[in-house]
Design a protein around this motif. Structure first.
Motif, PDB file in Angstrom:
ATOM      1  N   ILE A  61     -40.610 -26.794 -26.402  1.00  0.00           N
ATOM      2  CA  ILE A  61     -41.254 -26.185 -27.598  1.00  0.00           C
ATOM      3  C   ILE A  61     -42.858 -26.634 -27.470  1.00  0.00           C
ATOM      4  O   ILE A  61     -43.803 -27.003 -26.695  1.00  0.00           O
ATOM      5  N   VAL A  62     -43.495 -24.865 -27.105  1.00  0.00           N
ATOM      6  CA  VAL A  62     -45.121 -25.239 -26.773  1.00  0.00           C
ATOM      7  C   VAL A  62     -45.897 -24.532 -28.398  1.00  0.00           C
ATOM      8  O   VAL A  62     -47.177 -24.722 -28.308  1.00  0.00           O
ATOM      9  N   GLN A  63     -45.158 -24.693 -29.222  1.00  0.00           N
ATOM     10  CA  GLN A  63     -46.313 -23.524 -30.792  1.00  0.00           C
ATOM     11  C   GLN A  63     -44.842 -23.625 -31.578  1.00  0.00           C
ATOM     12  O   GLN A  63     -43.338 -23.418 -31.638  1.00  0.00           O
ATOM     13  N   VAL A  64     -45.328 -23.851 -32.742  1.00  0.00           N
ATOM     14  CA  VAL A  64     -44.519 -23.999 -34.066  1.00  0.00           C
ATOM     15  C   VAL A  64     -45.355 -23.535 -34.868  1.00  0.00           C
ATOM     16  O   VAL A  64     -47.050 -23.164 -35.230  1.00  0.00           O
ATOM     17  N   ALA A  65     -44.583 -23.150 -36.186  1.00  0.00           N
ATOM     18  CA  ALA A  65     -44.901 -22.044 -37.282  1.00  0.00           C
ATOM     19  C   ALA A  65     -43.928 -22.930 -38.538  1.00  0.00           C
ATOM     20  O   ALA A  65     -42.384 -22.833 -38.201  1.00  0.00           O
ATOM     21  N   ALA A  66     -44.631 -23.228 -39.396  1.00  0.00           N
ATOM     22  CA  ALA A  66     -44.149 -23.497 -40.764  1.00  0.00           C
ATOM     23  C   ALA A  66     -43.823 -22.737 -41.770  1.00  0.00           C
ATOM     24  O   ALA A  66     -45.386 -22.690 -42.089  1.00  0.00           O
ATOM     25  N   GLY A  67     -43.103 -21.933 -42.515  1.00  0.00           N
ATOM     26  CA  GLY A  67     -43.608 -20.706 -43.482  1.00  0.00           C
ATOM     27  C   GLY A  67     -43.163 -21.266 -44.648  1.00  0.00           C
ATOM     28  O   GLY A  67     -42.175 -22.197 -44.764  1.00  0.00           O
ATOM     29  N   GLY A  68     -43.479 -21.062 -45.346  1.00  0.00           N
ATOM     30  CA  GLY A  68     -43.500 -21.357 -46.956  1.00  0.00           C
ATOM     31  C   GLY A  68     -44.063 -20.930 -47.579  1.00  0.00           C
ATOM     32  O   GLY A  68     -45.691 -20.100 -47.845  1.00  0.00           O
ATOM     33  N   GLY A  69     -44.174 -20.584 -49.710  1.00  0.00           N
ATOM     34  CA  GLY A  69     -44.740 -21.022 -50.320  1.00  0.00           C
ATOM     35  C   GLY A  69     -44.465 -21.641 -51.663  1.00  0.00           C
ATOM     36  O   GLY A  69     -44.025 -22.385 -51.787  1.00  0.00           O
ATOM     37  N   LEU A  70     -44.592 -20.692 -52.463  1.00  0.00           N
ATOM     38  CA  LEU A  70     -44.452 -21.424 -54.092  1.00  0.00           C
ATOM     39  C   LEU A  70     -42.997 -21.514 -54.643  1.00  0.00           C
ATOM     40  O   LEU A  70     -42.811 -21.432 -55.389  1.00  0.00           O
ATOM     41  N   VAL A  71     -42.390 -20.058 -53.975  1.00  0.00           N
ATOM     42  CA  VAL A  71     -41.657 -19.753 -54.248  1.00  0.00           C
ATOM     43  C   VAL A  71     -39.709 -20.639 -53.669  1.00  0.00           C
ATOM     44  O   VAL A  71     -39.112 -20.315 -54.269  1.00  0.00           O
ATOM     45  N   ARG A  72     -39.938 -21.759 -53.994  1.00  0.00           N
ATOM     46  CA  ARG A  72     -38.731 -22.646 -53.196  1.00  0.00           C
ATOM     47  C   ARG A  72     -38.299 -22.696 -51.842  1.00  0.00           C
ATOM     48  O   ARG A  72     -37.042 -22.978 -52.359  1.00  0.00           O
ATOM     49  N   LEU A  73     -38.880 -21.984 -51.640  1.00  0.00           N
ATOM     50  CA  LEU A  73     -38.160 -21.072 -49.516  1.00  0.00           C
ATOM     51  C   LEU A  73     -39.611 -21.292 -49.017  1.00  0.00           C
ATOM     52  O   LEU A  73     -40.316 -21.423 -48.903  1.00  0.00           O
ATOM     53  N   ALA A  74     -38.795 -21.620 -47.901  1.00  0.00           N
ATOM     54  CA  ALA A  74     -39.827 -22.246 -46.611  1.00  0.00           C
ATOM     55  C   ALA A  74     -38.750 -21.966 -44.972  1.00  0.00           C
ATOM     56  O   ALA A  74     -37.362 -21.849 -45.081  1.00  0.00           O
ATOM     57  N   HIS A  75     -38.610 -21.768 -44.252  1.00  0.00           N
ATOM     58  CA  HIS A  75     -37.979 -21.245 -43.040  1.00  0.00           C
ATOM     59  C   HIS A  75     -39.627 -22.306 -41.905  1.00  0.00           C
ATOM     60  O   HIS A  75     -40.669 -22.416 -41.619  1.00  0.00           O
ATOM     61  N   SER A  76     -38.725 -22.319 -40.134  1.00  0.00           N
ATOM     62  CA  SER A  76     -39.624 -22.325 -39.462  1.00  0.00           C
ATOM     63  C   SER A  76     -39.201 -22.089 -37.824  1.00  0.00           C
ATOM     64  O   SER A  76     -38.213 -20.665 -38.028  1.00  0.00           O
ATOM     65  N   LEU A  77     -40.362 -21.316 -37.694  1.00  0.00           N
ATOM     66  CA  LEU A  77     -40.767 -21.005 -36.179  1.00  0.00           C
ATOM     67  C   LEU A  77     -40.344 -21.518 -34.760  1.00  0.00           C
ATOM     68  O   LEU A  77     -41.732 -22.551 -34.890  1.00  0.00           O
ATOM     69  N   PHE A  78     -39.756 -21.306 -33.645  1.00  0.00           N
ATOM     70  CA  PHE A  78     -40.039 -22.740 -32.734  1.00  0.00           C
ATOM     71  C   PHE A  78     -40.360 -21.813 -31.506  1.00  0.00           C
ATOM     72  O   PHE A  78     -39.234 -21.282 -30.940  1.00  0.00           O
ATOM     73  N   LEU A  79     -41.640 -21.661 -30.961  1.00  0.00           N
ATOM     74  CA  LEU A  79     -41.874 -20.935 -29.685  1.00  0.00           C
ATOM     75  C   LEU A  79     -41.454 -21.861 -28.133  1.00  0.00           C
ATOM     76  O   LEU A  79     -41.827 -22.920 -28.626  1.00  0.00           O
ATOM     77  N   THR A  80     -40.667 -21.718 -27.309  1.00  0.00           N
ATOM     78  CA  THR A  80     -40.329 -22.256 -26.378  1.00  0.00           C
ATOM     79  C   THR A  80     -41.788 -21.944 -25.162  1.00  0.00           C
ATOM     80  O   THR A  80     -42.248 -20.744 -24.799  1.00  0.00           O
ATOM     81  N   SER A  81     -41.406 -22.520 -24.060  1.00  0.00           N
ATOM     82  CA  SER A  81     -42.105 -22.125 -22.667  1.00  0.00           C
ATOM     83  C   SER A  81     -42.004 -20.963 -22.146  1.00  0.00           C
ATOM     84  O   SER A  81     -42.702 -20.811 -21.427  1.00  0.00           O
ATOM     85  N   ALA A  82     -40.666 -20.849 -22.591  1.00  0.00           N
ATOM     86  CA  ALA A  82     -40.073 -20.032 -21.289  1.00  0.00           C
ATOM     87  C   ALA A  82     -40.287 -18.431 -22.267  1.00  0.00           C
ATOM     88  O   ALA A  82     -39.457 -17.484 -22.288  1.00  0.00           O
ATOM     89  N   GLY A  83     -41.131 -18.373 -23.728  1.00  0.00           N
ATOM     90  CA  GLY A  83     -40.937 -17.827 -24.072  1.00  0.00           C
ATOM     91  C   GLY A  83     -39.520 -16.847 -25.515  1.00  0.00           C
ATOM     92  O   GLY A  83     -40.191 -15.139 -25.573  1.00  0.00           O
ATOM     93  N   ARG A  84     -38.757 -17.757 -25.648  1.00  0.00           N
ATOM     94  CA  ARG A  84     -38.107 -17.520 -26.401  1.00  0.00           C
ATOM     95  C   ARG A  84     -38.525 -18.387 -28.185  1.00  0.00           C
ATOM     96  O   ARG A  84     -39.328 -19.070 -27.703  1.00  0.00           O
ATOM     97  N   VAL A  85     -37.820 -17.698 -28.602  1.00  0.00           N
ATOM     98  CA  VAL A  85     -38.048 -17.876 -30.185  1.00  0.00           C
ATOM     99  C   VAL A  85     -36.725 -18.941 -30.820  1.00  0.00           C
ATOM    100  O   VAL A  85     -36.289 -18.138 -30.631  1.00  0.00           O
TER     101      VAL A  85
END
Length: 212
Positions: A61-85
């Motif tokens: 994994i070369v990049q991570v992204a944590a998403g979310g806010g004030l509406v009690r929802l959240a998700h995560s993204l992971f980018l691999t070195s092969a360019g897949r998500v």
């Protein structure tokens, strides 16, 4: 190497598997886990960082992204070195990019799952907002998905996108995008010419341009 939302945190682990840094393939997550955003297959909260073991052998994994806010929802993204998500967490607005799993069903995913719409592409950058996400591929195309009710997807409408869709409006389709960043209700994209493009809710001047 790390990314945070109001409710959870993600970080890459270094080659020794314990510290933040380059050279490793590990990811640790902690915080609120009720929507599966920690990616460990459970919905329990974690007060301390815990290494994820969900990616399989030889996946870096070369990049991570944590998403979310004030509406009690959240998700995560992971980018691999092969360019897949991969993505996990709340999917109720299409922000995971997996499309419908059944008639009008957008479930949560408690383990990271590859976004099949990116098959055949090499993704170079990802970002997660509150209820939308974005990615850039090696051709410089910007793709967005999730809720678009305030225009943050950049498709010149307010429709949701449950799978990644290339932004082809406003002239951005003719630009080579290098990076993208998602806020709660807006999105910024930077081109190879150093130009910054903005879209979404413009309250408090977050889009960086005057109202017309």
């Amino acid at each position: 190497y790390c990314s945070v939302s109001p409710e959870h945190s993600l970080t890459r682990l270094g080659g020794d598997g314990a510290k933040i840094g380059p050279g490793g393939s590990g990811i640790a997550s902690w915080g609120v886990g009720r929507r599966g955003q920690l990616g460990n297959g459970e919905r329990d909260d974690l007060p301390d960082p815990k290494r994820l073991l969900q990616f399989g052998y030889d996946i870096r994994i070369v990049q991570v992204a944590a998403g979310g806010g004030l509406v009690r929802l959240a998700h995560s993204l992971f980018l691999t070195s092969a360019g897949r998500v991969l993505s996990c967490g709340n999917g109720g607005y299409g922000q995971l990019g997996h499309g419908y799993s059944g008639p009008a069903q957008l479930p949560d995913y408690v383990k990271p799952k590859y976004i099949s719409a990116f098959n055949g592409m090499h993704i170079t950058c990802v970002s997660a907002g509150e209820i939308h996400s974005a990615a850039v591929n090696s051709d410089g195309d910007l793709m967005t998905f999730g809720d678009g009710f305030l225009g943050m997807l950049g498709h010149a409408d307010k429709q949701p996108q449950v799978s990644p869709k290339q932004v082809e409006k406003g002239g951005l389709e003719d630009e080579c995008v290098m990076s993208v960043s998602c806020g709660c209700r807006h999105t910024l994209a930077v081109t190879e010419e150093g130009e910054v493009w903005s879209m979404g809710l413009g309250h408090f001047g977050v889009l960086g341009r005057s109202f017309t």
